[in-house]
Design an enzyme around this catalytic site. Structure first.
Site, short mmCIF file in Angstrom:
data_model
loop_
_atom_site.label_atom_id
_atom_site.label_comp_id
_atom_site.label_asym_id
_atom_site.label_seq_id
_atom_site.Cartn_x
_atom_site.Cartn_y
_atom_site.Cartn_z
N SER A 78 0.86 -1.19 0.00
CA SER A 78 0.00 0.00 0.00
C SER A 78 0.89 1.23 0.00
CB SER A 78 -0.89 -0.03 1.25
OG SER A 78 -1.69 1.12 1.31
N HIS A 127 -4.98 2.42 12.71
CA HIS A 127 -5.40 2.68 11.34
C HIS A 127 -6.57 3.66 11.27
CE1 HIS A 127 -6.90 2.24 7.21
NE2 HIS A 127 -5.62 2.15 6.95
N HIS A 145 -2.81 0.62 -3.80
CA HIS A 145 -2.46 -0.60 -3.10
C HIS A 145 -2.73 -1.82 -3.99
CE1 HIS A 145 -6.66 -1.44 -1.10
NE2 HIS A 145 -6.50 -2.21 -2.14
#
Lengths: 342, 342
Positions: A212, A292, A316
């Site tokens: 990513s 996250h 990603h």
């Protein structure tokens, strides 16, 4: 707008996607499209691990790998990136992509098998080879801009139109053709087999790999400041969490890497690459772990402030591989390297 | 740990839940459990709308409603809350819950039908009645603590053990028994029918209602400061967004309300209640709109800092109602009241 799943890989569903058919994503994203004849790809990570500065032998090995990437059966694309890991070792990883496994096999037999076999004498450096060969049903990509391909997308036929299945949690799963009929649940557990300095991993079914990345090379000064000061430190915290404490939540290993140019200088591109027990474990971290959620919040704030004017490029690629689509070997690497932690 | 879907409402799935069977939520949550004989509930919102201070007539009407809530066929639970809406009107809403629709029907015939019919003369106040009667398959609850029930849970038999289906996006859907076999997609669009000052809403299928509350009454000083300074302002921003700009994303109306005690004084409890085109629209806002990502981020930070010691109590109830489970009428209310915006 079109489905992220290409028409030739669509099939009658036994499992539903998470959004209704009339779902409209709030901003555009794109996926890599491959020729229908492409059935499977290969993604090969060749790592070099050392402390301090590089000596002549490993330097020559890297140059040799670079030469091999131009030999017969060459990858359609490769790049190189580095990071210093939690044990203080520098890892330089050369990542190559093929759109035909048979070509990869031929190349690997000629140039790849020796990399982490111990045949190389590299002044005490470690080496590792991590390969996935996912069928088209088992990987997906996503790009914030259709103008610049990265990773496996570089060996594709080009970018899609705007796709529907993104900007919600579970989008990666919904973009993956196999999710139409499969839960992609893990089975078994990876096992490390040690033969002296050489170690290989007997894989488990449905390991998940994500790469990513972000590219801030095109950002004007104010946007660059926002990325580097407001977003990147939060991203780094999340990457550090996965590296140091990810195992408890199903992340075997995380590397937060800086992409290098041909001379080994750092480009304004980075990516996280991580190995997961399952796509579900990755989903859970992404959507609900504080680290996250913080990354997502910082990115949302940044992108909301800039709107379509944002020059930061995000992408990603996520793969879920069966046991026969995986290959891991490590020579003279420390115990916390990649899948050795599994 | 147990499923949020009670055993007697479990059925063979044609649609999958979002998490694997071995999913372990990172923190405990609970749901209300009802006797298996309870097939359907009623949730009735009786609103009073006025500008400035309340005069004698509406005050008596509220007292009369309070008395009616103790009459034959009384609700199992009711509470009252207020907010000032975007048009500057105060809205006092009395919310009552029944666990048998037939009992509600009898009560409503005797005490409820006149509320928003125009039969009340209330010094120019507006009144409205919003009723959902979801079957058990079509609503779900969630509580951060099993110690204090709110809303429909007060008419339940008690709280569950720790449930599995929470702490991920899509949990509300997965807790709702109907999601085992139904997409819960909306059909049609609500339509307002005007007869002078009286207006009613012809409903659409699968409207979604959420009541989502917080109780900071038990928080010690430092936690209270964190809630009021770090979380509440972010929550308020999100509530304001839904109220003012929600229509574009499928939110017909949002009320951010303060719960009142018997004397009409504000308690240390608040909730947002909002009407949505569909559960999917609510899901999309919750999981990816910057305003709710900010709320979620602030709440995560707060709860991560406090851990299990947190005294803040959170709960919600979400219903998805068929057309025959809905009833909306408005008398002398302004145009931006509740479902009149639909």
């Amino acid at each position: 707008m079109e489905s992220a799943i290409p028409v030739h890989l669509q099939c009658p569903r036994t499992r539903q996607k998470r959004v209704p058919d009339d779902y409209q994503p709030p901003y555009p994203s794109f996926v890599a499209r491959f020729q229908p004849a492409v059935a499977q790809v290969a993604m090969a990570y060749f790592g070099l691990q050392f402390r301090g500065s590089m000596t002549a032998q490993p330097r020559e090995a890297l140059a040799g790998l670079e030469q091999a990437f131009s030999a017969a059966n060459a990858p359609g694309h490769w790049d190189r990136a580095s990071h210093v890991d939690e044990a203080g070792y520098t890892n330089i990883i050369s990542i190559a992509y093929w759109d035909r496994p048979a070509v990869f096999d031929a190349w690997f037999a000629a140039h790849g098998t020796h990399w982490a076999s111990g045949a190389n004498k590299l002044d005490g450096c470690g080496t590792f080879t991590e390969v996935l060969r996912p069928r088209m049903e088992r990987f997906e990509t996503l790009f914030s801009s259709s103008e610049r391909a990265e990773g496996v997308a570089v060996v594709s036929a080009g970018m899609s139109d705007v796709v529907q299945e993104h900007a919600y949690w579970g989008g990666a799963r919904d973009r993956m053709p196999a999710s139409q009929t499969e839960a992609l649940a893990p089975a078994g557990a990876p096992r490390v087999v040690t033969e002296g300095l050489y170690r290989r991993v007997v894989p488990h079914d449905n390991v998940c790999l994500i790469r990513s990345g972000q590219d801030w090379g095109d950002t004007p000064p104010e946007e660059r400041r926002m990325y580097l000061e407001d977003v990147e430190p939060v991203l780094r915290q999340g990457m550090d969490f996965l590296r140091d404490d990810g195992l408890a939540i199903g992340c075997f290993a995380n590397r937060y890497m800086r992409v290098l140019d041909a001379q080994g200088a750092e480009l304004e591109k980075s990516f996280g690459m991580s190995w997961w027990k399952s796509l579900a474990a990755l989903e859970r971290w992404a959507e609900s772990h504080p680290t996250h959620v913080a990354i997502f919040g910082a990115a949302m704030k940044y992108l909301s402030a800039l709107g379509p004017a944002a020059k930061l490029k995000l992408y990603h690629e996520v793969s879920v591989a069966t046991t026969d689509e995986q290959h891991f070997e490590y020579f003279n690497c420390h115990d916390r390297t990649g899948m050795l932690r599994a």
